[in-house]
Design a protein around this motif. Structure first.
Motif, PDB file in Angstrom:
ATOM      1  N   ARG A  91      -6.024  -0.455  -3.150  1.00 24.77           N
ATOM      2  CA  ARG A  91      -4.957   0.246  -2.445  1.00 24.77           C
ATOM      3  C   ARG A  91      -3.630  -0.338  -2.545  1.00 24.77           C
ATOM      4  O   ARG A  91      -2.485   0.201  -1.954  1.00 24.77           O
ATOM      5  N   ASN A  92      -3.380  -1.327  -3.332  1.00 26.89           N
ATOM      6  CA  ASN A  92      -2.179  -2.143  -3.398  1.00 26.89           C
ATOM      7  C   ASN A  92      -1.415  -1.682  -4.923  1.00 26.89           C
ATOM      8  O   ASN A  92      -2.029  -1.693  -5.793  1.00 26.89           O
ATOM      9  N   THR A 135       0.862  -1.159   0.148  1.00 21.35           N
ATOM     10  CA  THR A 135      -0.158  -0.075   0.029  1.00 21.35           C
ATOM     11  C   THR A 135       0.985   1.221  -0.192  1.00 21.35           C
ATOM     12  O   THR A 135       2.228   1.192   0.152  1.00 21.35           O
TER      13      THR A 135
END
Length: 246
Positions: free
Chosen positions: A55-56, A22
């Motif tokens: 989010r990654n 993240t």
């Protein structure tokens, strides 16, 4: 240059332990602020080196271009790989080549054995601590005293096994001894059951370029086997590779 350094730091923070991150994890791994990490990741994504899913962030296959660009400039590898393959087949053990990069080695060629040796998979691009590998120790011996001391200080001297040397002075002495004898044996220090022997690859003027090794499980080869059976053939291959260097 600062922006380039930050980009390389982010790319280097990805790995087996962190295949995806993240924004917060990338900032923590590199010591950047979240704002700086966000700018770098956006730039890398725009260039196609990372991809975002939710989010990654993950690396994309395009990152391989950077590695292949380096390998394509190392003409000695063209000479080394068939010789290493022949040697690996002859002794039925894995044969690898690696370069020294700071306190780590980076594998640049590998001919695996027909049987598994380590619990983790080793491939081109894998990094391991130089001080606990034969490929690393034989190259560390080419450093001067100050450089070697700095490298040992940078390394995490962890007792991976009961055999691991964790005293800096003993480690430096072992590295110097290995350099004088022209080969390095690491006996179950990185992982229990793993034994390896390495010799350097040098230019005609004696400059270290890389190292090659043979690795075996302790159940198949004693340290005596490493010097009696493996070393002469390993040295012969190293000489042939070194002759291809300027």
């Amino acid at each position: 240059m600062a922006t380039l350094a930050k980009g390389l730091a982010v790319l280097g923070s990805f790995g087996e332990a962190r295949p995806s991150m993240t924004l917060s994890e990338a900032a923590g791994a590199t010591g950047m602020s979240r704002a700086a990490a966000r700018r770098v990741l956006r730039t890398l994504a725009g260039l196609g080196y990372v991809a975002q899913s939710g989010r990654n962030f993950t690396l994309t296959p395009r990152i391989l271009e950077l590695g292949f660009a380096y390998l394509s400039t190392q003409s000695w590898l063209d000479r080394a790989e068939p010789l290493m393959k022949e040697l690996s087949h002859a002794v039925q053990e894995s044969c690898s080549a690696a370069i020294l990069q700071g306190a780590e080695i980076v594998y640049v060629a590998r001919m695996p054995a027909p049987h598994r040796i380590m619990s983790t998979t080793i491939a081109v691009g894998t990094r391991l601590p130089a001080v606990y590998t034969s490929l690393g120790r034989i190259q560390l011996g080419f450093l001067d005293e100050a450089e070697l001391a700095a490298c040992i200080e940078e390394s995490r001297l962890v007792a991976h096994t009961p055999n691991a040397i964790t005293d800096p002075e003993r480690l430096a002495e072992r590295i110097r001894q290995d350099h004088e004898q022209g080969f390095s044996i690491v006996d179950e220090e990185l992982e229990k059951g793993l034994r390896s022997i390495a010799v350097p690859i040098v230019t005609r003027s004696g400059v270290n370029v890389a190292a090659i090794n043979l690795s075996s499980h302790a159940s198949r080869a004693s340290t005596g086997d490493l010097t009696d059976r493996f070393l002469p053939e390993l040295q012969a291959v190293a000489r042939l590779i070194s002759r291809s260097l300027p």
